[in-house]
Design an enzyme around this catalytic site. Structure first.
Site, PDB file in Angstrom:
ATOM      1  N   GLU A 216       0.801  -1.484  -0.163  1.00 56.83           N
ATOM      2  CA  GLU A 216       0.049   0.111   0.038  1.00 56.83           C
ATOM      3  C   GLU A 216       0.964   1.333  -0.024  1.00 56.83           C
ATOM      4  OE1 GLU A 216      -3.524  -1.672   2.693  1.00 56.83           O
ATOM      5  OE2 GLU A 216      -2.062  -0.241   3.698  1.00 56.83           O
ATOM      6  N   LYS A 218       2.295   4.401   1.571  1.00 53.63           N
ATOM      7  CA  LYS A 218       2.281   5.308   2.871  1.00 53.63           C
ATOM      8  C   LYS A 218       2.373   6.610   2.979  1.00 53.63           C
ATOM      9  CE  LYS A 218       5.130   4.957   7.291  1.00 53.63           C
ATOM     10  NZ  LYS A 218       4.397   6.199   7.370  1.00 53.63           N
ATOM     11  N   ARG A 223      -2.518  10.036  11.481  1.00 57.25           N
ATOM     12  CA  ARG A 223      -3.445   8.828  11.647  1.00 57.25           C
ATOM     13  C   ARG A 223      -4.862   9.311  12.435  1.00 57.25           C
ATOM     14  NH1 ARG A 223      -1.110   3.628  12.880  1.00 57.25           N
ATOM     15  NH2 ARG A 223      -2.856   1.970  12.921  1.00 57.25           N
ATOM     16  N   LYS A 374       7.206  -0.845   7.062  1.00 57.56           N
ATOM     17  CA  LYS A 374       7.571   0.450   6.388  1.00 57.56           C
ATOM     18  C   LYS A 374       8.695   0.310   5.675  1.00 57.56           C
ATOM     19  CE  LYS A 374       7.679   2.536  10.240  1.00 57.56           C
ATOM     20  NZ  LYS A 374       7.973   3.685  11.445  1.00 57.56           N
TER      21      LYS A 374
END
Length: 503
Positions: A216, A218, A223, A374
């Site tokens: 995906e 980042k 958040r 990540k």
């Protein structure tokens, strides 16, 4: 009844040792002898918080009080909790309220010993926040209650309230009864840094097999956790601070979704006119502007069904049905070539990198695991500022060179691993000089030493073995990217993570 002095003594013992086992033993011993109605306030204090939240007591009021400390300890936990209730109930401002508040505070501090008074002032002033002790507190509660640590940890992560969890555990309650509750935020699942795309795929793959991974974008945003029940919508930040009033566009979008109840995890970011994301700081500052765009990457609940323990593959399918084009861009079970292209597409879109997630992973609230990784074009670490040196030359008069620490899970402390003054603009230097003294513990002629609470994102070229710093490693070409006011010290990277990057 437990005396405040016993809580203060335990807090002092914890601060005085680096041994995680010793910290846990000290806390567990205290917790085990608390009365049921003492558990919640004492647990909150040991974590640096108050059950009452804000009491209206600021530093000006604290500095204006000149108590006459008691010779012996007589205040009980219940006495102090009741006094804090009274202080919190004195809402509003004005001479009358201020005078009553000062009188109540003065009476409390007069009844406290010198050590107890110092503890209370730090508690009321927000100086006892000890986020790195969170894991140790969980272990202490488990030890005192003689229950598995994982049971306490899951109950805490789902309740979001350590005092409530501790009370349930220590009074023989059912920890398994804690579940996801719509309109009560849960601790967000966290990702670990990945060494590279190839390494992440090798660890979590095969990418195009079963169960596979999703790659995906980042996003470099803020958040968010969004809850909806009927027409009511509430939104929380990464640190579980409610921000509903600051994001009306997210509230409106969530109200229009085809569900009755839902809990979503995602990011919101500011977007430029060309559709590219603006820098992280602009996303944080944009809260309340009405110009934020949300994207979602997980669904924890839909219409009465909890999804925490379902694999990501299932949660993502449900998420797509709920949020439609607000699903964060990603490729499911890509080939190696498709995964590389997905990373390239994320960078081309102005994102900071990609996330590689195992499709069979459950949602581990509050945990930083390897199931989510990540992948960025350069290494970045979230570290804690331990001190800052006064600048020289053009930077004279500014706090400049920051001392960086990584979290040591074994002790709950922070280990120094380097310094940097690179990447700082004049605005950064001004902010540091104005802000850091509020976190000061002491200073000398060349540096100001801080409580370990400020998190900074550092970009670096690598890590090398070194005897210069206590952590046994040193950062190569470290530079400041941004300060992370959306993260607590408990979420900083660990010394093990840093050491794993050694060349």
């Amino acid at each position: 009844m437990t005396l405040l002095g016993e809580v203060v003594a335990a807090s002092g013992e914890v601060a005085a040792t680096r041994s995680r086992k010793a910290k846990t033993t000290t806390l567990a011993t205290l917790l085990a002898r608390l009365e049921p109605d003492e558990i919640r306030p004492a647990t909150a204090w040991l974590a640096g918080e108050m059950l009452q939240g804000r009491t209206g007591i600021g530093w000006r009021t604290l500095q204006a009080v000149s108590p006459s400390p008691a010779e012996t300890s007589t205040l009980t936990v219940g006495d102090v909790d009741a006094a804090l209730d009274r202080l919190a109930a004195m809402a509003g401002s004005g001479t009358g309220v201020g005078a009553r508040r000062a009188a109540e505070l003065g009476a409390l501090l007069d009844a406290a010993t010198e050590d107890e008074g110092r503890f209370l002032v730090r508690l009321l002033g927000g100086e006892l926040r000890q986020g790195a002790l969170e894991g140790i507190m969980i272990e202490a509660v488990a030890a005192a209650a003689e229950v598995p640590g994982e049971a306490v940890r899951r109950a805490f992560m789902l309740s979001g309230r350590l005092p409530t969890t501790a009370h349930t555990a220590l009074t023989g309650g059912d920890l398994a009864a804690f579940g996801l509750e719509v309109m009560r935020p849960v601790r967000p699942m966290l990702a670990s840094p990945g060494d590279s795309l190839d390494a992440a795929l090798a660890e979590l793959g095969p990418p195009d097999g079963e169960p596979g991974v999703v790659v995906e974008h980042k996003l470099d945003g803020a958040r968010i956790q969004v809850h909806r029940s009927g027409d009511e919508v509430r939104v929380w930040s990464r640190t579980l601070k409610e921000i509903t009033g600051a994001v009306p566009e997210i509230v409106a979008l969530t109200r229009a979704l085809p569900v009755e109840t839902v809990v979503l995890d995602g990011e919101t970011l500011a977007v430029a006119e060309d559709g590219r994301p603006r820098p992280f700081q602009e996303s944080m500052q944009g809260l309340g502007s009405g110009a934020m765009q949300p994207w979602f990457f997980d669904c924890l609940h839909r219409d009465g069904v909890d999804l925490l323990d379902e694999p990501l593959a299932v949660r993502r399918e449900v998420l797509a049905e709920v949020v439609g084009d607000r699903l964060i861009p990603g490729v499911v079970r890509p080939s190696a070539a498709e995964a590389e292209q997905a990373v390239a597409d994320a960078l081309a879109a102005g994102q900071e990198g990609s996330m590689v997630k195992a499709l069979d992973s459950t949602y581990s609230a509050g945990r930083r695991g390897r199931a989510w990784q990540k992948v960025k074009p350069s290494h970045t670490l979230d570290l804690v500022v331990l001190a800052c040196e006064w600048g020289s030359g053009r930077r004279r008069g500014w706090l400049s060179n920051i001392h960086l620490g990584a979290r040591d899970p074994a002790t709950g402390d922070f280990v120094m691993i380097g310094k940097t003054f690179k990447g700082m603009t004049d605005a950064t230097l001004t902010w540091q000089t104005e802000t850091f003294p509020r976190y000061e513990t002491h200073r000398d002629s060349w540096a100001v030493y801080l409580r370990p609470e400020i998190v900074v994102e550092i970009e670096l070229d690598g890590v090398q073995t070194s005897t210069r710093y206590p952590g046994g490693v040193a950062l190569r070409f470290a530079r400041v990217v941004r300060y992370r006011d959306d993260k607590t010290a408990a979420e900083a990277d660990t010394i093990e993570t840093v050491r794993a990057l050694r060349l």
